[in-house]
Enzyme design. Structure first.
Site, PDB file in Angstrom:
ATOM      1  N   CYS A 110      -6.248   4.160  -3.134  1.00  0.00           N
ATOM      2  CA  CYS A 110      -6.429   2.787  -2.623  1.00  0.00           C
ATOM      3  C   CYS A 110      -7.619   1.989  -3.150  1.00  0.00           C
ATOM      4  CB  CYS A 110      -6.508   2.827  -1.103  1.00  0.00           C
ATOM      5  SG  CYS A 110      -4.986   3.398  -0.342  1.00  0.00           S
ATOM      6  N   LYS A 142       1.031   9.760  -5.280  1.00  0.00           N
ATOM      7  CA  LYS A 142      -0.305   9.198  -5.080  1.00  0.00           C
ATOM      8  C   LYS A 142      -1.333  10.321  -5.231  1.00  0.00           C
ATOM      9  CE  LYS A 142      -3.097   7.428  -1.219  1.00  0.00           C
ATOM     10  NZ  LYS A 142      -3.034   6.812   0.122  1.00  0.00           N
ATOM     11  N   ARG A 184      -7.630  -1.063  -5.951  1.00  0.00           N
ATOM     12  CA  ARG A 184      -7.940  -2.459  -5.577  1.00  0.00           C
ATOM     13  C   ARG A 184      -9.095  -3.016  -6.406  1.00  0.00           C
ATOM     14  NH1 ARG A 184      -4.945  -2.953  -0.534  1.00  0.00           N
ATOM     15  NH2 ARG A 184      -3.787  -1.021  -0.818  1.00  0.00           N
ATOM     16  N   LYS A 201      -5.329  -5.838   3.856  1.00  0.00           N
ATOM     17  CA  LYS A 201      -6.330  -4.781   3.642  1.00  0.00           C
ATOM     18  C   LYS A 201      -7.277  -5.086   2.490  1.00  0.00           C
ATOM     19  CE  LYS A 201      -6.154   0.004   1.989  1.00  0.00           C
ATOM     20  NZ  LYS A 201      -5.367   1.236   2.027  1.00  0.00           N
ATOM     21  N   ASP A 251       0.837  -1.194   0.000  1.00  0.00           N
ATOM     22  CA  ASP A 251       0.000   0.000   0.000  1.00  0.00           C
ATOM     23  C   ASP A 251       0.877   1.252   0.000  1.00  0.00           C
ATOM     24  OD1 ASP A 251      -2.050   1.778   0.199  1.00  0.00           O
ATOM     25  OD2 ASP A 251      -3.007   0.827   1.915  1.00  0.00           O
ATOM     26  N   ASP A 252       0.809   2.017  -1.069  1.00  0.00           N
ATOM     27  CA  ASP A 252       1.561   3.276  -1.205  1.00  0.00           C
ATOM     28  C   ASP A 252       3.076   3.065  -1.329  1.00  0.00           C
ATOM     29  OD1 ASP A 252      -0.965   4.299  -0.819  1.00  0.00           O
ATOM     30  OD2 ASP A 252      -0.472   5.564   0.895  1.00  0.00           O
ATOM     31  N   SER A 258      -8.171   1.552   5.156  1.00  0.00           N
ATOM     32  CA  SER A 258      -6.798   1.994   5.437  1.00  0.00           C
ATOM     33  C   SER A 258      -6.511   2.073   6.934  1.00  0.00           C
ATOM     34  CB  SER A 258      -6.542   3.367   4.812  1.00  0.00           C
ATOM     35  OG  SER A 258      -6.653   3.282   3.422  1.00  0.00           O
ATOM     36  N   ASP A 261      -0.280  -0.642  -4.811  1.00  0.00           N
ATOM     37  CA  ASP A 261      -1.587  -0.107  -5.249  1.00  0.00           C
ATOM     38  C   ASP A 261      -1.512   1.293  -5.836  1.00  0.00           C
ATOM     39  OD1 ASP A 261      -1.161   1.287  -2.825  1.00  0.00           O
ATOM     40  OD2 ASP A 261      -3.299   1.323  -2.355  1.00  0.00           O
ATOM     41  N   ASN A 262      -0.461   2.042  -5.509  1.00  0.00           N
ATOM     42  CA  ASN A 262      -0.268   3.400  -6.059  1.00  0.00           C
ATOM     43  C   ASN A 262       1.079   3.915  -5.569  1.00  0.00           C
ATOM     44  OD1 ASN A 262      -2.765   3.902  -3.765  1.00  0.00           O
ATOM     45  ND2 ASN A 262      -0.829   4.943  -3.364  1.00  0.00           N
ATOM     46  N   HIS A 307       1.557   2.257   3.987  1.00  0.00           N
ATOM     47  CA  HIS A 307       0.596   3.363   4.135  1.00  0.00           C
ATOM     48  C   HIS A 307       0.751   3.944   5.539  1.00  0.00           C
ATOM     49  CE1 HIS A 307      -3.285   5.419   4.395  1.00  0.00           C
ATOM     50  NE2 HIS A 307      -3.553   5.119   3.141  1.00  0.00           N
ATOM     51  N   HIS A 354     -10.633  -2.916   1.624  1.00  0.00           N
ATOM     52  CA  HIS A 354     -10.918  -1.560   1.139  1.00  0.00           C
ATOM     53  C   HIS A 354     -11.842  -1.483  -0.074  1.00  0.00           C
ATOM     54  CE1 HIS A 354      -9.180   2.765   1.531  1.00  0.00           C
ATOM     55  NE2 HIS A 354     -10.446   2.638   1.885  1.00  0.00           N
TER      56      HIS A 354
END
Ligand code: MG
Length: 472
Positions: free
Chosen positions: A79, A294, A83, A132, A40-41, A157, A273-274, A221, A134
């Site tokens: 996010c 992001k 996903r 996660k 994540d991130d 998150s 994811d980003n 994240h 989300h």
């Protein structure tokens, strides 16, 4: 030895050999296990094999034993939207998921969409999400309603909790085990370790049947929490420690596959994811020099590391420079697992297996990568070219520190063409020099606006499907 005994031994040997052949044939018919590790991130420049100073020996080894993509995109640089794209093989707008869904969200992933887990269930896979989700936290939206047999993790998150540095409206953060809340406010410094332990447990329990493990780390994240064992270990700060711990988790998962002799029967995919949430400064990752972060459609938001490893199938130590992305993972897995993709609902991704298996004429399965921010079509990439349409975007004015966000300001970009082969940082607008390229990419964008719409100027897309609407 009497002849009868010799004959008996011979017969036993024959039966053993036949049994062995049967088992070998069974193994070759068995579709591969899939381990999909999704951070994540995590930024494009956060791994050793993508030029980072952060020590990531296990992930680097994954790349050395498989294929590393240089131009791999998320569905959208945030996010939930990202996903939705990963799990359905669709641009987020097609399945009606935008932004980052909060606790009690009125929308979630529609039951009408087919996720990777549902696809692989048709081939009798065991399926688990660890980490996660989300895509909606009301019961009808949970992963166990979308093809996953089991789930340990967070519904959204890890910053959607009462300790958020600037927003105070969030309730206590739940940790789910299945559809049950197992714990409130779990210790975040233990999340990576807990996810890893559950992943190891799932692999061991399912060693004799095909499985799909979706390990969706909550880290890096914000708020970032390395475990006490990893805090301070890299000497490069907490963010690096968190990445180093995720790398160790990858090492543990790979060691488990090896111990269970599943190494060669498992396709492992590692991606994010980003891009990094740069407004958090020292608690955010690196784009590796790419523009934006992001929340933007610049390369720094959209482009992520991606590694695919499957010994004996994907040549080791290879690099793929074709345009690919998370929306291609579902059709790729359908192909390698021998699962049929239904004609409806339509998806956007393409099969990457010719690229992965290095078939000589293999090219990107798609003509273009479309980059929406929310419902606005910000940019389109085809081959080496990327065309931005006029759109506002966030610019980092002052990075934050110590878990506190810094300052953003609004920026605006006009029609801009970049040649990513010579200008990956999107800094030299060459639209005036290549009107034919601008025209070609504009026509691709026009066709996409017919399909998925645009917010400015407003246009309703014909191919948009509704999200799930909460009814409880
Ligand atoms: Mg993210």
């Amino acid at each position: 030895m009497p002849w009868s005994q010799v004959a008996l031994r011979f017969l036993i040997l024959l039966l053993l050999a036949a049994g062995f052949r049967l088992k070998a044939a069974e193994a070759s018919r068995r579709p591969p296990n899939v381990v999909l590790i999704f951070c994540d991130d995590l930024g494009y420049g956060d791994l050793g094999c993508y030029g980072s100073r952060i020590p990531t020996p296990n992930i680097d080894r994954l790349a050395g034993q498989g294929m590393r993509f240089t131009d791999f995109y998320v569905g959208q640089a945030v996010c939930s939207a990202s996903r939705a794209a990963l799990l359905t093989g669709c641009y987020p707008g097609r399945v009606g998921i935008q932004g980052a869904l909060g606790p009690g969200s009125k929308t979630g992933l529609s039951a009408a969409e087919n996720t990777i887990a549902e696809l692989l269930k048709t081939r009798a896979y065991s399926t688990a999400i660890v980490g996660k989700w989300h895509l909606g936290d009301s019961p009808a939206f949970l992963p166990t309603r979308h093809g996953f047999d089991e789930w340990l993790g967070l519904p959204y998150s890890n910053d959607m909790w009462p300790h958020h540095p600037t927003a105070r409206q969030f309730p206590d953060l739940p940790l789910y085990d299945g559809e049950r809340v197992a714990e409130m406010m779990p210790e975040q410094a233990r999340l990576t370790r807990r996810y890893t332990q559950r992943s190891v447990d799932f692999i061991r329990r399912n060693r004799d049947r095909p499985f799909f493990l979706y390990l969706a780390h909550s880290m890096p994240h914000v708020p970032i929490f390395p475990s006490p064992e990893f805090a301070g270990r890299t000497g490069l700060g907490s963010y690096a420690d968190v990445i180093h711990e995720i790398d160790a988790s990858v090492g543990t998962v790979m060691q488990t596959l090896k111990e269970e002799r599943l190494d060669r029967e498992t396709l492992v995919i590692f991606t994010s994811d980003n891009g990094p949430w740069s407004v958090y400064g020292d608690h955010a990752g690196s784009t590796g020099g790419l523009r934006g972060t992001k929340g933007t459609s610049f390369e720094g938001g959209m482009r992520v590391p991606a590694i695919f490893r499957w010994p004996g199938k994907i040549p080791s130590g290879t690099v793929c420079r074709e345009v690919a992305g998370t929306i291609d993972i579902l059709p790729t897995l359908a192909r390698v697992a021998g699962a049929a993709i239904l004609a409806t609902p339509v998806i956007d991704g393409g099969d990457l297996s010719p690229l992965l298996f290095q078939e000589r004429t293999a090219r990107s399965p798609r003509r273009a990568q479309f980059m929406y921010w929310g419902t606005h079509l910000d940019a389109v990439r085809a081959g080496r070219w990327k065309l931005h349409f006029p759109h506002p975007h966030l610019v980092l004015e002052k990075p934050g520190s110590g878990g506190w966000p810094g300052v953003l300001r609004n920026g605006q970009i006009g029609l801009s063409l970049y040649d990513l082969s010579t200008d990956p940082t999107e800094s030299r607008n060459v639209a005036g020099l290549h009107p034919e390229v601008v025209s070609h990419l504009s026509s691709l964008a026009e066709a996409m606006r017919d399909d998925l719409g645009d917010s400015s100027p407003p246009r309703v897309g014909r191919g948009i499907r509704p999200p799930g609407i909460r009814t409880d």
